[in-house]
Design a protein around this motif. Structure first.
Motif, PDB file in Angstrom:
ATOM      1  N   VAL A 158      54.537 -13.621 -84.938  1.00  0.00           N
ATOM      2  CA  VAL A 158      54.665 -12.158 -84.116  1.00  0.00           C
ATOM      3  C   VAL A 158      55.756 -11.432 -83.564  1.00  0.00           C
ATOM      4  O   VAL A 158      55.952 -10.756 -82.826  1.00  0.00           O
ATOM      5  CB  VAL A 158      53.551 -12.497 -83.019  1.00  0.00           C
ATOM      6  CG1 VAL A 158      52.230 -12.770 -83.427  1.00  0.00           C
ATOM      7  CG2 VAL A 158      54.137 -13.516 -82.107  1.00  0.00           C
ATOM      8  N   GLU A 159      56.948 -12.142 -84.477  1.00  0.00           N
ATOM      9  CA  GLU A 159      58.510 -11.711 -84.144  1.00  0.00           C
ATOM     10  C   GLU A 159      58.532 -11.790 -82.497  1.00  0.00           C
ATOM     11  O   GLU A 159      59.311 -10.646 -81.973  1.00  0.00           O
ATOM     12  CB  GLU A 159      58.516 -10.367 -84.684  1.00  0.00           C
ATOM     13  CG  GLU A 159      58.485 -10.297 -86.087  1.00  0.00           C
ATOM     14  CD  GLU A 159      58.746  -8.844 -86.894  1.00  0.00           C
ATOM     15  OE1 GLU A 159      58.366  -7.933 -86.213  1.00  0.00           O
ATOM     16  OE2 GLU A 159      58.867  -8.873 -88.109  1.00  0.00           O
ATOM     17  N   ALA A 160      58.162 -12.947 -81.957  1.00  0.00           N
ATOM     18  CA  ALA A 160      58.462 -12.806 -80.496  1.00  0.00           C
ATOM     19  C   ALA A 160      59.971 -12.713 -80.180  1.00  0.00           C
ATOM     20  O   ALA A 160      59.998 -12.618 -78.965  1.00  0.00           O
ATOM     21  CB  ALA A 160      57.584 -14.221 -79.848  1.00  0.00           C
ATOM     22  N   PHE A 161      60.762 -13.078 -81.189  1.00  0.00           N
ATOM     23  CA  PHE A 161      62.115 -13.354 -80.489  1.00  0.00           C
ATOM     24  C   PHE A 161      62.903 -12.009 -81.099  1.00  0.00           C
ATOM     25  O   PHE A 161      64.288 -11.855 -80.873  1.00  0.00           O
ATOM     26  CB  PHE A 161      62.800 -14.404 -81.131  1.00  0.00           C
ATOM     27  CG  PHE A 161      62.151 -15.648 -80.596  1.00  0.00           C
ATOM     28  CD1 PHE A 161      62.538 -16.223 -79.488  1.00  0.00           C
ATOM     29  CD2 PHE A 161      61.472 -16.323 -81.534  1.00  0.00           C
ATOM     30  CE1 PHE A 161      61.706 -17.484 -79.028  1.00  0.00           C
ATOM     31  CE2 PHE A 161      60.575 -17.637 -81.123  1.00  0.00           C
ATOM     32  CZ  PHE A 161      60.972 -17.957 -79.943  1.00  0.00           C
ATOM     33  N   VAL A 168      56.772 -13.578 -74.513  1.00  0.00           N
ATOM     34  CA  VAL A 168      55.957 -14.620 -74.276  1.00  0.00           C
ATOM     35  C   VAL A 168      54.431 -14.350 -74.445  1.00  0.00           C
ATOM     36  O   VAL A 168      53.565 -15.403 -74.851  1.00  0.00           O
ATOM     37  CB  VAL A 168      56.160 -15.254 -72.717  1.00  0.00           C
ATOM     38  CG1 VAL A 168      55.187 -16.315 -72.197  1.00  0.00           C
ATOM     39  CG2 VAL A 168      57.591 -15.562 -72.388  1.00  0.00           C
ATOM     40  N   ASP A 169      53.950 -13.184 -73.978  1.00  0.00           N
ATOM     41  CA  ASP A 169      52.485 -13.051 -74.097  1.00  0.00           C
ATOM     42  C   ASP A 169      52.086 -12.985 -75.479  1.00  0.00           C
ATOM     43  O   ASP A 169      50.933 -13.259 -75.884  1.00  0.00           O
ATOM     44  CB  ASP A 169      52.300 -11.718 -73.494  1.00  0.00           C
ATOM     45  CG  ASP A 169      52.442 -11.708 -71.858  1.00  0.00           C
ATOM     46  OD1 ASP A 169      52.284 -12.666 -71.485  1.00  0.00           O
ATOM     47  OD2 ASP A 169      52.496 -10.656 -71.388  1.00  0.00           O
ATOM     48  N   VAL A 213      50.740 -27.320 -73.196  1.00  0.00           N
ATOM     49  CA  VAL A 213      51.016 -27.204 -71.720  1.00  0.00           C
ATOM     50  C   VAL A 213      51.670 -25.768 -71.604  1.00  0.00           C
ATOM     51  O   VAL A 213      51.113 -25.133 -70.940  1.00  0.00           O
ATOM     52  CB  VAL A 213      52.239 -28.217 -71.493  1.00  0.00           C
ATOM     53  CG1 VAL A 213      52.851 -27.842 -70.098  1.00  0.00           C
ATOM     54  CG2 VAL A 213      51.711 -29.587 -71.372  1.00  0.00           C
ATOM     55  N   PHE A 214      52.491 -25.153 -72.876  1.00  0.00           N
ATOM     56  CA  PHE A 214      52.677 -23.782 -72.635  1.00  0.00           C
ATOM     57  C   PHE A 214      51.458 -22.750 -72.683  1.00  0.00           C
ATOM     58  O   PHE A 214      51.391 -21.862 -71.921  1.00  0.00           O
ATOM     59  CB  PHE A 214      53.840 -23.497 -73.633  1.00  0.00           C
ATOM     60  CG  PHE A 214      54.018 -21.964 -73.897  1.00  0.00           C
ATOM     61  CD1 PHE A 214      54.585 -21.028 -73.176  1.00  0.00           C
ATOM     62  CD2 PHE A 214      53.432 -21.448 -75.156  1.00  0.00           C
ATOM     63  CE1 PHE A 214      54.712 -19.972 -73.522  1.00  0.00           C
ATOM     64  CE2 PHE A 214      53.711 -20.156 -75.355  1.00  0.00           C
ATOM     65  CZ  PHE A 214      54.251 -19.331 -74.667  1.00  0.00           C
ATOM     66  N   GLY A 218      51.162 -21.620 -68.963  1.00  0.00           N
ATOM     67  CA  GLY A 218      51.929 -20.672 -68.929  1.00  0.00           C
ATOM     68  C   GLY A 218      53.687 -21.105 -68.656  1.00  0.00           C
ATOM     69  O   GLY A 218      54.477 -20.281 -68.290  1.00  0.00           O
ATOM     70  N   LEU A 219      53.757 -22.317 -69.063  1.00  0.00           N
ATOM     71  CA  LEU A 219      55.093 -22.778 -68.750  1.00  0.00           C
ATOM     72  C   LEU A 219      55.793 -23.001 -70.163  1.00  0.00           C
ATOM     73  O   LEU A 219      55.452 -23.089 -71.042  1.00  0.00           O
ATOM     74  CB  LEU A 219      54.981 -24.382 -68.380  1.00  0.00           C
ATOM     75  CG  LEU A 219      54.234 -24.475 -66.980  1.00  0.00           C
ATOM     76  CD1 LEU A 219      53.966 -26.011 -66.621  1.00  0.00           C
ATOM     77  CD2 LEU A 219      54.887 -23.928 -65.890  1.00  0.00           C
TER      78      LEU A 219
END
Length: 219
Positions: A158-161, A168-169, A213-214, A218-219
């Motif tokens: 999703v090209e999150a970076f 994050v979402d 866990v993430f 949401g960590l």
């Protein structure tokens, strides 16, 4: 104490020195200390050891952090140092800047830290400030400088970076639904894509645990 002796003491606790530096005498956070060492899991042995520990077998909340707090605090006491942790705060300790100060961690093309040996699998379980100034290994250049393909840039589904700020979402949504790159079961695709990460020995089971866990917290 020299660096080799210190490394053995840390390794006996299933930890590794990912980097170290001599604090600036005027640094208010580390005034009076001669050396700061940053501690990571010792791969690939760490995870199988951790699963035998009471924090994991007893199903306590935040077991990795609880284990880190117990072990790093005890190690600091044995070495005559002061422990610090990335998960206590606010205020939070400047682990990102400390990592850069070591000369062994560098910003990557996706803005996550990259390490000369761990690649994008940079993970700090704590740090210890020691009163003495210990001779340290020389800094190491960023592995990204000689990485022609830079696969980390295109690995995320999703090209999150892409914008330079971690989305994050978008990351959480895709791994919760289709998970096209098996990030949930194998670990972050962008981190895995790094050629140095691939040689580091991080177990996929360990990466999967942190991704779950993430996703859940949401960590």
């Amino acid at each position: 104490m020299n660096y080799a002796t210190l490394s053995r003491a840390v390794g006996a606790m299933h930890l590794d020195i990912l980097g170290a530096f001599h604090p600036d005498p005027e640094d208010p956070e580390l005034a009076g200390f001669g050396t700061l060492i940053l501690l990571s899991p010792l791969e690939p042995r760490f995870w199988n050891h951790f699963k035998t520990q009471p924090e994991y077998t007893g199903h306590v909340p935040n077991p990795v952090d609880q284990w880190s707090s117990r072990v790093v605090t005890a190690l600091a006491a044995a070495l005559g140092g002061q422990p610090y942790f990335p998960f206590t705060g606010p205020p939070y300790q400047p682990f990102y800047q400390w990592a850069l100060n070591t000369g062994r961690c560098h910003p990557s093309p996706i803005n996550l830290l990259v390490h000369d040996r761990a690649g994008l699998f940079v993970s700090f379980r704590g740090a210890i400030a020691l009163p003495q100034k210990i001779d340290l290994p020389p800094p190491a250049p960023s592995p990204c400088a000689t990485c022609a393909d830079k696969p980390c840039v295109t690995a995320c589904p999703v090209e999150a970076f892409a914008t330079g700020v971690y989305d994050v979402d978008a990351c959480r949504n895709v791994i919760a639904q289709t998970d096209p790159k098996a990030c949930l079961t194998r670990g972050c695709a962008a981190r895995r894509a790094c050629p140095v990460s691939a040689e580091y020995g991080r177990l996929e089971e360990q990466s999967s645990y942190h991704m779950r866990v993430f996703l859940e917290n949401g960590l």
